[in-house]
Write a protein that holds these residues in place. Sequence first.
Motif, PDB file in Angstrom:
ATOM      1  N   GLU A  36       0.831  -1.210   0.000  1.00 20.82           N
ATOM      2  CA  GLU A  36       0.000   0.000   0.000  1.00 20.82           C
ATOM      3  C   GLU A  36       0.868   1.264   0.000  1.00 20.82           C
TER       4      GLU A  36
ATOM      5  N   ARG B 110       1.195   4.135  -2.818  1.00 18.46           N
ATOM      6  CA  ARG B 110       0.950   5.533  -2.477  1.00 18.46           C
ATOM      7  C   ARG B 110       2.126   6.429  -2.893  1.00 18.46           C
TER       8      ARG B 110
ATOM      9  N   SER C 177       2.384  10.821  -9.201  1.00 22.41           N
ATOM     10  CA  SER C 177       1.607  10.669 -10.442  1.00 22.41           C
ATOM     11  C   SER C 177       2.306   9.784 -11.453  1.00 22.41           C
TER      12      SER C 177
ATOM     13  N   ARG D  73       1.966   6.988 -13.585  1.00 21.27           N
ATOM     14  CA  ARG D  73       0.783   6.257 -14.026  1.00 21.27           C
ATOM     15  C   ARG D  73       1.116   5.070 -14.910  1.00 21.27           C
TER      16      ARG D  73
ATOM     17  N   ALA E  22      10.324  10.554 -24.339  1.00 28.56           N
ATOM     18  CA  ALA E  22       9.068  10.410 -23.587  1.00 28.56           C
ATOM     19  C   ALA E  22       9.360  10.089 -22.125  1.00 28.56           C
TER      20      ALA E  22
ATOM     21  N   GLN F 178      10.791  13.091 -20.263  1.00 27.85           N
ATOM     22  CA  GLN F 178       9.740  14.016 -19.864  1.00 27.85           C
ATOM     23  C   GLN F 178       9.043  13.537 -18.595  1.00 27.85           C
ATOM     24  N   GLN F 179       8.761  12.245 -18.547  1.00 24.90           N
ATOM     25  CA  GLN F 179       8.096  11.716 -17.352  1.00 24.90           C
ATOM     26  C   GLN F 179       8.973  11.867 -16.119  1.00 24.90           C
TER      27      GLN F 179
ATOM     28  N   LEU G 298      11.350  14.039 -15.612  1.00 26.15           N
ATOM     29  CA  LEU G 298      11.428  15.457 -15.233  1.00 26.15           C
ATOM     30  C   LEU G 298      10.190  15.867 -14.436  1.00 26.15           C
ATOM     31  N   GLU G 299       9.040  15.382 -14.867  1.00 27.42           N
ATOM     32  CA  GLU G 299       7.810  15.729 -14.137  1.00 27.42           C
ATOM     33  C   GLU G 299       7.828  15.123 -12.733  1.00 27.42           C
TER      34      GLU G 299
ATOM     35  N   ARG H  17      10.102  17.201 -10.587  1.00 25.58           N
ATOM     36  CA  ARG H  17       9.446  18.459 -10.207  1.00 25.58           C
ATOM     37  C   ARG H  17       8.438  18.227  -9.082  1.00 25.58           C
ATOM     38  N   ARG H  18       7.670  17.135  -9.207  1.00 24.61           N
ATOM     39  CA  ARG H  18       6.658  16.856  -8.187  1.00 24.61           C
ATOM     40  C   ARG H  18       7.284  16.535  -6.846  1.00 24.61           C
TER      41      ARG H  18
ATOM     42  N   ASP I 186       7.899  19.771  -5.426  1.00 21.24           N
ATOM     43  CA  ASP I 186       6.642  20.448  -5.096  1.00 21.24           C
ATOM     44  C   ASP I 186       5.995  19.842  -3.857  1.00 21.24           C
TER      45      ASP I 186
ATOM     46  N   ASP J 233      11.094  14.587 -30.380  1.00 23.01           N
ATOM     47  CA  ASP J 233      11.902  13.384 -30.251  1.00 23.01           C
ATOM     48  C   ASP J 233      13.162  13.472 -31.129  1.00 23.01           C
TER      49      ASP J 233
ATOM     50  N   ARG K 229       3.021  20.855 -23.607  1.00 22.81           N
ATOM     51  CA  ARG K 229       3.808  20.151 -22.591  1.00 22.81           C
ATOM     52  C   ARG K 229       5.117  19.663 -23.220  1.00 22.81           C
TER      53      ARG K 229
ATOM     54  N   LEU L  82       8.868  21.150 -22.399  1.00 19.96           N
ATOM     55  CA  LEU L  82       9.925  20.296 -21.842  1.00 19.96           C
ATOM     56  C   LEU L  82      11.101  20.169 -22.809  1.00 19.96           C
TER      57      LEU L  82
ATOM     58  N   LYS M 101       5.918  29.898 -11.211  1.00 23.91           N
ATOM     59  CA  LYS M 101       6.318  28.508 -11.425  1.00 23.91           C
ATOM     60  C   LYS M 101       5.861  28.074 -12.802  1.00 23.91           C
TER      61      LYS M 101
ATOM     62  N   ARG N 228       5.013  24.910 -14.996  1.00 22.25           N
ATOM     63  CA  ARG N 228       4.721  23.503 -14.758  1.00 22.25           C
ATOM     64  C   ARG N 228       4.039  22.883 -15.971  1.00 22.25           C
ATOM     65  N   THR N 229       4.048  21.543 -16.022  1.00 19.85           N
ATOM     66  CA  THR N 229       3.299  20.853 -17.076  1.00 19.85           C
ATOM     67  C   THR N 229       2.009  20.299 -16.476  1.00 19.85           C
TER      68      THR N 229
ATOM     69  N   GLU O   5      -0.760  18.163 -15.064  1.00 24.07           N
ATOM     70  CA  GLU O   5      -0.662  16.891 -14.361  1.00 24.07           C
ATOM     71  C   GLU O   5      -1.665  15.880 -14.915  1.00 24.07           C
TER      72      GLU O   5
END
Lengths: 269, 408
Positions: free
Chosen positions: A121, A125, A131, A133, A178, A181-182, A184-185, A188-189, A192, B297, B340, B344, B367, B369-370, B372
């Motif tokens: 769990e 979490r 995020s 996914r 791709a 990019q994921q 990097l996000e 960032r999160r 944050d 890409d 997005r 990036l 800020k 951001r992209t 979510e």
Amino acid sequence: MSVTPVLDLRGVGKSFGPVQVLHDVALSAYAGEVTALVGDNGAGKSTLVKCLGGVWPMDRGEYLFEGRPVRVGSPREAAELGIEIVHQDLALCENLDIVQNMFLGREWRNGLVLDEAAMEELAIRALTGLSVRTIKSVRQPVSGLSGGQRQSVAIARAMLWDAKVVVLDEPTAALGVAQTQQVLEVVRRLADKGRAVVLISHNMNDVFAVADRICALYLGRTVAQVKASEVTYSQVVELITSGRMDGLDGSGAVAGRNGTGRLREAGRG
Amino acid sequence: MMRAAPSPEEARRHNLGTLLRHIHLRGAASRAELAEGMGLNRSTIMALTGELTAAGVVREELPREVRRRAGRPSLVVRPESTRVYVLAFDIGVDRLVAARVGLGGVILERRESARPRGPFDPDEVVGALASFTRQLVRRADRDAVCVGAGAAFSGIVRSADGMLRYGPNLGATDVSLGDALSRRLGLGVSVAIGNDANLGALAEHRRGVGVGCNDLIYLHGDVGIGGGIIVGGRLLGGADGYGGEVGHMVVNPGGRRCGCGSRGCLEAEVGEDALLARAGQVAAGRIGRDAVRAVVDAADRGDAVARDALCRTGDWLGLGVANLVNIFNPAMVVFGGTLRDIYLGSAAQVRSRLATHGLAAPRERVKLRTAELGDDTTLIGAAELAFSEVLNDPLEVLGRLRAASSGT
């Protein structure tokens, strides 16, 4: 307004025999921010990370954690302070699943047996908190994951242990666009959500995509710690390649001086 | 004229809506958390959740996790996501999406089709969405109720009546799509229509990266560039609801020709056509999000032409962002849709432009951001629009819809 950095290194020096790798390095990392550590090959980035992670002792310099001077003699001591380092090789075990990897060496027990349900769990979490996914099941072995997914698992592992500082060594190297990019996000999160993140990267675009501050090393010295909103791409490239930066007025960054490596930082706080 | 104090009935309706909105946006919560969050006592919360439970919009259960604390655990109030849903539509240039979205913002099921480029035929769009809707509704639980419908449209929408005034990339002018769609669906709910980027802003503000941020600008890249501006927690509409068309902010007078007839609009310099033309892809006939992503890409792999195209596009994007930051002082700028990927891929250019052209004070803390919610941002925004009626007065709306469906 001044905010105490979570991690604050000043005047760090480190030699290996006759070779002095770090002369005068300063690095400050703040909660909720991504601090990019940039520099050419041989500038001292990896050595600095090993020093702050307790792998190698520093010869000189101050190490402040949440404003208090500390001594970090081993990776375990760094982890106890709340510093997690995600190395380039990620240190994941191929044959173990995601949950097992995230809790490796720190398994939760319920009496004599492992508390699998609770660990699962928490792992879910941690991943959803960032995020992430694309991962369908946390019970699949790491060997079946893509490079970006592995990086995400390694970062989520740091998240799970409530690290205050997360250091990421070239997390997007060798990833396709791709996945970069994921990641990097996710980076960032992570910031944050309140962590102080130190991102080591060669890719200026990645740095500008997520960084709040940029710390530039040049031949073993910190030549600038600046807010990313204050500088341009060409100025940072100039810092990396020549150790100098033109075109910034007094409010900008100033090179490190006099042993302490204490810098005038651009628009601090 | 002084307004009288709200009647107990008004207060109750208000509280029911507030509580349901809380559950809808923040997910399951214990009665104790709700009491604290709404500033009401627990017996009032119990009465309210009782009414909502009876209406079938929430359910109360024991918490799932085993808690290691003494005492009776507070019941957890969960949204009835599969029983209370809306229909959300996304009418993009290249795609049509229809989804059944449950209370709480869960996408329960979706249908999607590619839309060929060409003139906008309202009958065709209505027909396709109605056919999707029939499939979606048929698969819903027997006791589920559809409480609203909303559509995101990539063009200019009049807020008063949902009239589509203009869709430069869809070739639509003055179409009353909402009415046509409502009639065709025949579900007893009317279809609300909003600009896609406006709805994207709403979605990211309520459920995405902008939760808790009351001043944000959402920039949406489809074929063109749309914008949604949230100021003080509210979407900036302007006099007629056309506000936020940042894609037609002129950044390069005398620059590339824009679909709107002007030259050098942000959209003309940053939109799909501009990037693909710079990357030499137009002659190859490649279009759409996949083509944009292919350029990003290729740039990443070191293709010099693609990299140059992306850098120049990022320069213009940064200029646009600098203007917006100077004017609105947003706390956050969110890049969604194809922007997005473009952000990036060209963040160094975007932020360098911002550092050069943005005023020091407003750019200091903004800020970037992209989105979510990824490619579902506009769809989720349409769902939020669709939920607004039931959240304002849950019992009245549900009562009316249930009465109508049992009457047939």
